[in-house]
Design a protein around this motif. Sequence first.
Motif, PDB file in Angstrom:
ATOM      1  N   ASN A 168       0.808  -1.215   0.000  1.00 10.49           N
ATOM      2  CA  ASN A 168       0.000   0.000   0.000  1.00 10.49           C
ATOM      3  C   ASN A 168       0.837   1.260   0.000  1.00 10.49           C
ATOM      4  O   ASN A 168       0.296   2.367  -0.113  1.00 10.49           O
ATOM      5  N   ARG A 169       2.183   1.111   0.052  1.00 11.92           N
ATOM      6  CA  ARG A 169       3.061   2.274   0.087  1.00 11.92           C
ATOM      7  C   ARG A 169       4.130   2.299  -0.999  1.00 11.92           C
ATOM      8  O   ARG A 169       4.631   3.360  -1.341  1.00 11.92           O
ATOM      9  N   ARG A 170       4.483   1.140  -1.524  1.00 10.76           N
ATOM     10  CA  ARG A 170       5.621   1.093  -2.449  1.00 10.76           C
ATOM     11  C   ARG A 170       5.521  -0.123  -3.359  1.00 10.76           C
ATOM     12  O   ARG A 170       4.701  -1.023  -3.146  1.00 10.76           O
ATOM     13  N   LEU A 171       6.394  -0.121  -4.352  1.00  6.72           N
ATOM     14  CA  LEU A 171       6.567  -1.277  -5.221  1.00  6.72           C
ATOM     15  C   LEU A 171       8.020  -1.720  -5.088  1.00  6.72           C
ATOM     16  O   LEU A 171       8.938  -0.910  -5.234  1.00  6.72           O
ATOM     17  N   VAL A 172       8.211  -2.979  -4.745  1.00  3.01           N
ATOM     18  CA  VAL A 172       9.553  -3.520  -4.538  1.00  3.01           C
ATOM     19  C   VAL A 172       9.881  -4.473  -5.677  1.00  3.01           C
ATOM     20  O   VAL A 172       9.115  -5.397  -5.969  1.00  3.01           O
ATOM     21  N   MET A 173      11.025  -4.252  -6.294  1.00  2.00           N
ATOM     22  CA  MET A 173      11.514  -5.134  -7.354  1.00  2.00           C
ATOM     23  C   MET A 173      12.695  -5.915  -6.803  1.00  2.00           C
ATOM     24  O   MET A 173      13.726  -5.339  -6.464  1.00  2.00           O
ATOM     25  N   ARG A 174      12.537  -7.229  -6.701  1.00  2.00           N
ATOM     26  CA  ARG A 174      13.655  -8.073  -6.286  1.00  2.00           C
ATOM     27  C   ARG A 174      14.082  -8.916  -7.480  1.00  2.00           C
ATOM     28  O   ARG A 174      13.272  -9.622  -8.087  1.00  2.00           O
ATOM     29  N   PHE A 175      15.340  -8.828  -7.855  1.00  2.00           N
ATOM     30  CA  PHE A 175      15.832  -9.593  -9.000  1.00  2.00           C
ATOM     31  C   PHE A 175      17.309  -9.877  -8.814  1.00  2.00           C
ATOM     32  O   PHE A 175      17.975  -9.309  -7.956  1.00  2.00           O
ATOM     33  N   GLY A 176      17.830 -10.770  -9.666  1.00  2.00           N
ATOM     34  CA  GLY A 176      19.236 -11.138  -9.604  1.00  2.00           C
ATOM     35  C   GLY A 176      19.405 -12.548  -9.074  1.00  2.00           C
ATOM     36  O   GLY A 176      19.072 -12.820  -7.912  1.00  2.00           O
ATOM     37  N   ALA A 177      19.890 -13.460  -9.927  1.00  2.00           N
ATOM     38  CA  ALA A 177      20.044 -14.853  -9.525  1.00  2.00           C
ATOM     39  C   ALA A 177      21.276 -15.051  -8.639  1.00  2.00           C
ATOM     40  O   ALA A 177      21.217 -15.720  -7.614  1.00  2.00           O
ATOM     41  N   ALA A 178      22.412 -14.469  -9.034  1.00  2.00           N
ATOM     42  CA  ALA A 178      23.650 -14.649  -8.278  1.00  2.00           C
ATOM     43  C   ALA A 178      23.696 -13.734  -7.060  1.00  2.00           C
ATOM     44  O   ALA A 178      23.977 -14.174  -5.945  1.00  2.00           O
ATOM     45  N   VAL A 179      23.429 -12.445  -7.286  1.00  2.00           N
ATOM     46  CA  VAL A 179      23.434 -11.461  -6.201  1.00  2.00           C
ATOM     47  C   VAL A 179      22.083 -10.754  -6.203  1.00  2.00           C
ATOM     48  O   VAL A 179      21.861  -9.833  -6.991  1.00  2.00           O
ATOM     49  N   PRO A 180      21.166 -11.173  -5.353  1.00  2.00           N
ATOM     50  CA  PRO A 180      19.836 -10.551  -5.344  1.00  2.00           C
ATOM     51  C   PRO A 180      19.903  -9.065  -4.992  1.00  2.00           C
ATOM     52  O   PRO A 180      20.644  -8.663  -4.100  1.00  2.00           O
ATOM     53  N   LYS A 181      19.144  -8.278  -5.717  1.00  2.00           N
ATOM     54  CA  LYS A 181      19.027  -6.852  -5.442  1.00  2.00           C
ATOM     55  C   LYS A 181      17.561  -6.535  -5.202  1.00  2.00           C
ATOM     56  O   LYS A 181      16.676  -7.149  -5.790  1.00  2.00           O
ATOM     57  N   ALA A 182      17.309  -5.562  -4.348  1.00  2.00           N
ATOM     58  CA  ALA A 182      15.950  -5.112  -4.095  1.00  2.00           C
ATOM     59  C   ALA A 182      15.896  -3.601  -4.280  1.00  2.00           C
ATOM     60  O   ALA A 182      16.740  -2.875  -3.751  1.00  2.00           O
ATOM     61  N   VAL A 183      14.924  -3.145  -5.057  1.00  2.00           N
ATOM     62  CA  VAL A 183      14.738  -1.715  -5.299  1.00  2.00           C
ATOM     63  C   VAL A 183      13.363  -1.323  -4.774  1.00  2.00           C
ATOM     64  O   VAL A 183      12.356  -1.921  -5.154  1.00  2.00           O
ATOM     65  N   ASN A 184      13.336  -0.345  -3.894  1.00  2.00           N
ATOM     66  CA  ASN A 184      12.085   0.171  -3.352  1.00  2.00           C
ATOM     67  C   ASN A 184      11.659   1.404  -4.131  1.00  2.00           C
ATOM     68  O   ASN A 184      12.422   2.368  -4.237  1.00  2.00           O
ATOM     69  N   LEU A 185      10.462   1.380  -4.676  1.00  2.00           N
ATOM     70  CA  LEU A 185       9.919   2.524  -5.402  1.00  2.00           C
ATOM     71  C   LEU A 185       8.681   3.021  -4.668  1.00  2.00           C
ATOM     72  O   LEU A 185       7.607   2.420  -4.785  1.00  2.00           O
ATOM     73  N   PRO A 186       8.791   4.098  -3.880  1.00  2.00           N
ATOM     74  CA  PRO A 186       7.598   4.645  -3.223  1.00  2.00           C
ATOM     75  C   PRO A 186       6.541   5.009  -4.257  1.00  2.00           C
ATOM     76  O   PRO A 186       6.848   5.593  -5.296  1.00  2.00           O
ATOM     77  N   LEU A 187       5.297   4.654  -3.982  1.00  2.00           N
ATOM     78  CA  LEU A 187       4.237   4.887  -4.960  1.00  2.00           C
ATOM     79  C   LEU A 187       4.095   6.363  -5.303  1.00  2.00           C
ATOM     80  O   LEU A 187       3.777   6.720  -6.441  1.00  2.00           O
ATOM     81  N   GLY A 188       4.335   7.231  -4.339  1.00  2.00           N
ATOM     82  CA  GLY A 188       4.212   8.655  -4.590  1.00  2.00           C
ATOM     83  C   GLY A 188       5.278   9.210  -5.502  1.00  2.00           C
ATOM     84  O   GLY A 188       5.172  10.358  -5.963  1.00  2.00           O
ATOM     85  N   LYS A 189       6.323   8.420  -5.774  1.00  2.00           N
ATOM     86  CA  LYS A 189       7.406   8.866  -6.648  1.00  2.00           C
ATOM     87  C   LYS A 189       7.358   8.182  -8.017  1.00  2.00           C
ATOM     88  O   LYS A 189       8.326   8.225  -8.764  1.00  2.00           O
ATOM     89  N   ILE A 190       6.235   7.530  -8.325  1.00  2.00           N
ATOM     90  CA  ILE A 190       6.017   6.962  -9.660  1.00  2.00           C
ATOM     91  C   ILE A 190       5.004   7.857 -10.367  1.00  2.00           C
ATOM     92  O   ILE A 190       3.838   7.915  -9.982  1.00  2.00           O
ATOM     93  N   GLY A 191       5.452   8.589 -11.372  1.00  2.00           N
ATOM     94  CA  GLY A 191       4.587   9.551 -12.039  1.00  2.00           C
ATOM     95  C   GLY A 191       3.572   8.920 -12.969  1.00  2.00           C
ATOM     96  O   GLY A 191       2.433   9.385 -13.069  1.00  2.00           O
ATOM     97  N   SER A 192       3.987   7.851 -13.652  1.00  2.00           N
ATOM     98  CA  SER A 192       3.080   7.188 -14.580  1.00  2.00           C
ATOM     99  C   SER A 192       3.589   5.791 -14.888  1.00  2.00           C
ATOM    100  O   SER A 192       4.721   5.436 -14.540  1.00  2.00           O
ATOM    101  N   ALA A 193       2.727   5.015 -15.529  1.00  2.00           N
ATOM    102  CA  ALA A 193       3.092   3.657 -15.933  1.00  2.00           C
ATOM    103  C   ALA A 193       2.564   3.409 -17.343  1.00  2.00           C
ATOM    104  O   ALA A 193       1.437   3.785 -17.660  1.00  2.00           O
ATOM    105  N   ASP A 194       3.381   2.813 -18.186  1.00  2.00           N
ATOM    106  CA  ASP A 194       3.006   2.490 -19.561  1.00  2.00           C
ATOM    107  C   ASP A 194       2.928   0.974 -19.710  1.00  2.00           C
ATOM    108  O   ASP A 194       3.881   0.265 -19.397  1.00  2.00           O
ATOM    109  N   VAL A 195       1.795   0.496 -20.184  1.00  2.00           N
ATOM    110  CA  VAL A 195       1.540  -0.941 -20.281  1.00  2.00           C
ATOM    111  C   VAL A 195       1.672  -1.393 -21.735  1.00  2.00           C
ATOM    112  O   VAL A 195       1.050  -0.827 -22.634  1.00  2.00           O
ATOM    113  N   LYS A 196       2.472  -2.433 -21.940  1.00  2.00           N
ATOM    114  CA  LYS A 196       2.651  -2.998 -23.276  1.00  2.00           C
ATOM    115  C   LYS A 196       2.186  -4.448 -23.271  1.00  2.00           C
ATOM    116  O   LYS A 196       2.739  -5.281 -22.545  1.00  2.00           O
TER     117      LYS A 196
END
Length: 205
Positions: free
Chosen positions: A97-125
Amino acid sequence: MTMEYEIEPIRGLPGNLPKGEFIVWQGSPNWQAFARAVFHTRLVIAWFVFVASLAFVGGGTGIVGAITTLAVAVLGLGVLGLLAWTGARATIYTLTNRRLVMRFGAAVPKAVNLPLGKIGSADVKPLGGGYVDIVLVPTERFPLGWLQAWPHVRPWKVADPQPMLRAVSESFVPMLADALRSADPAATVHAEPDATRRGGMEAAA
């Protein structure tokens, strides 16, 4: 914020959720759609079929050459399929309800936190088969470089990376639109016509 980590107290998240935050949706890329979108397997197949057909052109190697080419194609597609399966398995996208978290990376996992209020728009393909790629346009610079985040970034936007959710179910889009609208009424989700056909995806007001 981005971080590398080894322990997941909650699957797909680098830490426990703070009080008042809860998971709205969690999912991973579909590996077959991931393979088509990232590794362009359909183009690879078309190319090898074309090359195999040249074996029957005058001066070509005939059936032996065609079979050899197709055998190489099967091997190459197998490698791409394995890479897609591994990449999809190592990836988890989490919407709270506050953010979108992207976790990726097979060898070295990385996590990126994207607060929802800092996402201006989204384009769907649309990718077909009920799956879509979603490009997120942040209002601040993405914390990872393009190569560090590939393939979870928009193609060719090297100087200004834009995070990208790969091969997720189109049913997720309305949830994302609602979450972005709740965080910022000005945020929008732009969906191409094919992506809205079954999932009822509408631009956030």
